[in-house]
Write a protein that holds these residues in place. Structure first.
Motif, PDB file in Angstrom:
ATOM      1  N   UNK A  55      28.522  27.785 -16.532  1.00  0.00           N
ATOM      2  CA  UNK A  55      28.578  27.358 -15.128  1.00  0.00           C
ATOM      3  C   UNK A  55      29.432  26.089 -15.037  1.00  0.00           C
ATOM      4  N   UNK A  56      30.356  26.026 -14.046  1.00  0.00           N
ATOM      5  CA  UNK A  56      31.258  24.869 -13.952  1.00  0.00           C
ATOM      6  C   UNK A  56      30.516  23.521 -13.933  1.00  0.00           C
ATOM      7  N   UNK A  57      29.360  23.470 -13.296  1.00  0.00           N
ATOM      8  CA  UNK A  57      28.630  22.194 -13.224  1.00  0.00           C
ATOM      9  C   UNK A  57      28.098  21.774 -14.598  1.00  0.00           C
ATOM     10  N   UNK A  58      27.704  22.762 -15.405  1.00  0.00           N
ATOM     11  CA  UNK A  58      27.203  22.454 -16.757  1.00  0.00           C
ATOM     12  C   UNK A  58      28.383  22.083 -17.661  1.00  0.00           C
ATOM     13  N   UNK A  59      29.495  22.812 -17.479  1.00  0.00           N
ATOM     14  CA  UNK A  59      30.710  22.489 -18.251  1.00  0.00           C
ATOM     15  C   UNK A  59      31.145  21.056 -17.943  1.00  0.00           C
ATOM     16  N   UNK A  60      31.086  20.687 -16.653  1.00  0.00           N
ATOM     17  CA  UNK A  60      31.503  19.337 -16.262  1.00  0.00           C
ATOM     18  C   UNK A  60      30.540  18.278 -16.814  1.00  0.00           C
ATOM     19  N   UNK A  61      29.240  18.561 -16.753  1.00  0.00           N
ATOM     20  CA  UNK A  61      28.258  17.595 -17.286  1.00  0.00           C
ATOM     21  C   UNK A  61      28.481  17.409 -18.788  1.00  0.00           C
ATOM     22  N   UNK A  62      28.751  18.513 -19.492  1.00  0.00           N
ATOM     23  CA  UNK A  62      29.004  18.432 -20.937  1.00  0.00           C
ATOM     24  C   UNK A  62      30.239  17.572 -21.209  1.00  0.00           C
ATOM     25  N   UNK A  63      31.269  17.747 -20.372  1.00  0.00           N
ATOM     26  CA  UNK A  63      32.503  16.956 -20.535  1.00  0.00           C
ATOM     27  C   UNK A  63      32.223  15.480 -20.275  1.00  0.00           C
ATOM     28  N   UNK A  64      31.360  15.198 -19.315  1.00  0.00           N
ATOM     29  CA  UNK A  64      31.028  13.791 -19.032  1.00  0.00           C
ATOM     30  C   UNK A  64      30.392  13.130 -20.256  1.00  0.00           C
ATOM     31  N   UNK A  65      29.538  13.867 -20.959  1.00  0.00           N
ATOM     32  CA  UNK A  65      28.935  13.332 -22.193  1.00  0.00           C
ATOM     33  C   UNK A  65      30.011  13.132 -23.256  1.00  0.00           C
ATOM     34  N   UNK A  66      30.905  14.128 -23.386  1.00  0.00           N
ATOM     35  CA  UNK A  66      31.959  14.037 -24.416  1.00  0.00           C
ATOM     36  C   UNK A  66      32.819  12.802 -24.223  1.00  0.00           C
ATOM     37  N   UNK A  67      33.110  12.491 -22.954  1.00  0.00           N
ATOM     38  CA  UNK A  67      34.047  11.405 -22.655  1.00  0.00           C
ATOM     39  C   UNK A  67      33.406  10.020 -22.743  1.00  0.00           C
ATOM     40  N   UNK A  68      32.079   9.961 -22.841  1.00  0.00           N
ATOM     41  CA  UNK A  68      31.402   8.656 -22.807  1.00  0.00           C
ATOM     42  C   UNK A  68      31.339   8.003 -24.194  1.00  0.00           C
ATOM     43  N   UNK A  69      31.521   6.674 -24.211  1.00  0.00           N
ATOM     44  CA  UNK A  69      31.259   5.906 -25.435  1.00  0.00           C
ATOM     45  C   UNK A  69      29.765   5.543 -25.489  1.00  0.00           C
ATOM     46  N   UNK A  70      29.226   5.278 -24.316  1.00  0.00           N
ATOM     47  CA  UNK A  70      27.822   4.883 -24.230  1.00  0.00           C
ATOM     48  C   UNK A  70      27.125   5.672 -23.136  1.00  0.00           C
ATOM     49  N   UNK A  71      25.836   5.942 -23.342  1.00  0.00           N
ATOM     50  CA  UNK A  71      25.074   6.712 -22.354  1.00  0.00           C
ATOM     51  C   UNK A  71      23.774   5.971 -22.040  1.00  0.00           C
ATOM     52  N   UNK A  72      23.539   5.745 -20.747  1.00  0.00           N
ATOM     53  CA  UNK A  72      22.249   5.202 -20.308  1.00  0.00           C
ATOM     54  C   UNK A  72      21.451   6.390 -19.798  1.00  0.00           C
ATOM     55  N   UNK A  73      20.259   6.588 -20.362  1.00  0.00           N
ATOM     56  CA  UNK A  73      19.444   7.732 -19.936  1.00  0.00           C
ATOM     57  C   UNK A  73      18.168   7.203 -19.294  1.00  0.00           C
ATOM     58  N   UNK A  74      18.004   7.475 -17.993  1.00  0.00           N
ATOM     59  CA  UNK A  74      16.826   7.015 -17.273  1.00  0.00           C
ATOM     60  C   UNK A  74      15.958   8.177 -16.861  1.00  0.00           C
ATOM     61  N   UNK A  75      14.662   8.005 -17.042  1.00  0.00           N
ATOM     62  CA  UNK A  75      13.721   9.075 -16.672  1.00  0.00           C
ATOM     63  C   UNK A  75      12.432   8.477 -16.118  1.00  0.00           C
ATOM     64  N   UNK A  76      11.815   9.154 -15.154  1.00  0.00           N
ATOM     65  CA  UNK A  76      10.439   8.774 -14.820  1.00  0.00           C
ATOM     66  C   UNK A  76       9.515   9.299 -15.916  1.00  0.00           C
ATOM     67  N   UNK A  77       8.397   8.627 -16.132  1.00  0.00           N
ATOM     68  CA  UNK A  77       7.377   9.188 -17.031  1.00  0.00           C
ATOM     69  C   UNK A  77       6.594  10.207 -16.224  1.00  0.00           C
ATOM     70  N   UNK A  78       6.606  11.440 -16.696  1.00  0.00           N
ATOM     71  CA  UNK A  78       5.812  12.510 -16.090  1.00  0.00           C
ATOM     72  C   UNK A  78       4.891  13.053 -17.176  1.00  0.00           C
ATOM     73  N   UNK A  79       3.603  13.074 -16.873  1.00  0.00           N
ATOM     74  CA  UNK A  79       2.631  13.622 -17.827  1.00  0.00           C
ATOM     75  C   UNK A  79       2.837  13.021 -19.228  1.00  0.00           C
ATOM     76  N   UNK A  80       2.972  11.707 -19.250  1.00  0.00           N
ATOM     77  CA  UNK A  80       3.043  10.944 -20.509  1.00  0.00           C
ATOM     78  C   UNK A  80       4.316  11.175 -21.326  1.00  0.00           C
ATOM     79  N   UNK A  81       5.333  11.773 -20.727  1.00  0.00           N
ATOM     80  CA  UNK A  81       6.589  11.978 -21.457  1.00  0.00           C
ATOM     81  C   UNK A  81       7.759  11.831 -20.470  1.00  0.00           C
ATOM     82  N   UNK A  82       8.948  12.254 -20.879  1.00  0.00           N
ATOM     83  CA  UNK A  82      10.092  12.210 -19.966  1.00  0.00           C
ATOM     84  C   UNK A  82      10.032  13.430 -19.043  1.00  0.00           C
ATOM     85  N   UNK A  83      10.896  13.446 -18.031  1.00  0.00           N
ATOM     86  CA  UNK A  83      10.802  14.524 -17.040  1.00  0.00           C
ATOM     87  C   UNK A  83      11.304  15.857 -17.603  1.00  0.00           C
TER      88      UNK A  83
END
Ligand SMILES: Cc1cc2nc3c(=O)[nH]c(=O)nc-3n(C[C@H](O)[C@H](O)[C@H](O)COP(=O)(O)O)c2cc1C
Length: 185
Positions: A55-83
Motif C-alpha cells: 500500500x502506498x501509505x505503508x511504502x511511504x512510512x517505510x521510506x520515512x524510517x529509511x531516510x531518518x537518522x534519528x526516530x522519536x517514538x511516542x505512545x500512550x500507555x494502554x493496558x500497561x504497554x504501548x498502543x
C-alpha cells in the motif's frame, strides 16, 4: 543537522502524546534538525490490519524510517504497554527498520504504576528492530500536559525540564547541538 522522524502511536484525535511530541520537535527544529512527523492514526487502517506492505501509505512510512537518522517514538500507555496502533505499524516495517538509527522512546500515561512500560515493553521491540542506540526514554503523566482554550500545549514545569534534558541528550546522540538556537528577529 540530522533527519529526525517523530512518530505518534496514539489513536486519539486529541492526543496528548502527539502534543508532547510537537513540543519536542519544536525544540529539535530550533537545534537545526530536519523533523518529519508520522501520525500513525492517519495511515489507512485496512493496510495496517491486513499488513498490506505494498500500500502506498505503508511504502511511504517505510521510506520515512529509511531516510531518518534519528526516530522519536511516542505512545500512550494502554493496558500497561504501548498502543496496539503503534505495534500495527512496527509490524509492517522491515525487521531491521531501525538499523543504524538513534531512537528516543517516549510514553504518556495516567498512572505512575506503568512508568516502566517503555523499558519492559517498548525497548525490547525497538532493540529487535536493530536500533543502534536507544537513548534513555521518558514517561510523562497525562495530567502534566494541559491544553489551553487557544489550543496551546503547556507542560508542568518539572515535566518540561525533564523533557528538555531528554531531548538534548537525544539531539547530541544523533549528532546535533545541545543548546537551543534562538530564532532571529
Ligand atoms: C484504552 C486505554 C487504556 C489505558 N491504559 C492505561 C494503563 O494501563 N496505564 C496508564 O498509566 N494509563 C493508561 N491509560 C491512560 C493513557 O495512557 C493516558 O491518558 C495517555 O496520556 C493518553 O494519551 P493520548 O491522548 O495520546 O492517547 C489508558 C487509556 C486508554 C484510553
Amino acid at each position: 543537522m540530522a533527519a529526525i522522524l517523530s512518530v505518534s502511536g496514539s489513536p486519539s484525535a486529541t492526543s496528548r502524546t502527539a502534543r508532547l511530541l510537537r513540543h519536542l520537535y519544536e525544540r529539535l527544529r530550533l537545534q537545526g534538525h530536519d523533523v518529519t512527523v508520522l501520525d500513525v492514526r492517519t495511515l489507512p487502517a485496512d493496510a495496517l490490519l491486513h499488513a498490506d506492505l505494498r500500500h502506498p501509505a505503508i511504502v511511504q512510512a517505510t521510506a520515512q524510517f529509511e531516510q531518518a537518522d534519528g526516530v522519536v517514538i511516542g505512545t500512550p500507555v494502554y493496558k500497561a504497554a504501548y498502543s496496539g496502533l503503534l505495534k500495527a505499524l512496527l509490524d509492517v516495517l522491515p525487521q531491521y527498520a531501525l538499523t543504524g538509527k538513534t531512537v528516543l522512546p517516549l510514553a504518556t500515561g495516567g498512572s505512575t504504576a506503568h512508568v516502566l512500560a517503555i523499558d519492559y515493553a517498548l525497548r525490547p521491540v525497538l532493540s529487535s528492530m536493530g536500533a543502534a542506540h536507544i537513548v534513555p526514554g521518558w514517561f510523562t503523566l497525562d495530567k502534566d500536559i494541559t491544553v489551553g482554550v487557544d489550543a496551546t500545549t503547556t507542560l508542568a514545569p518539572a515535566a518540561a525540564d525533564a523533557l528538555a534534558q531528554i531531548t538534548d541528550r537525544f539531539s547530541t546522540a544523533v549528532g546535533g547541538p545541545t543548546t537551543v538556537l534562538t530564532p532571529a528577529g
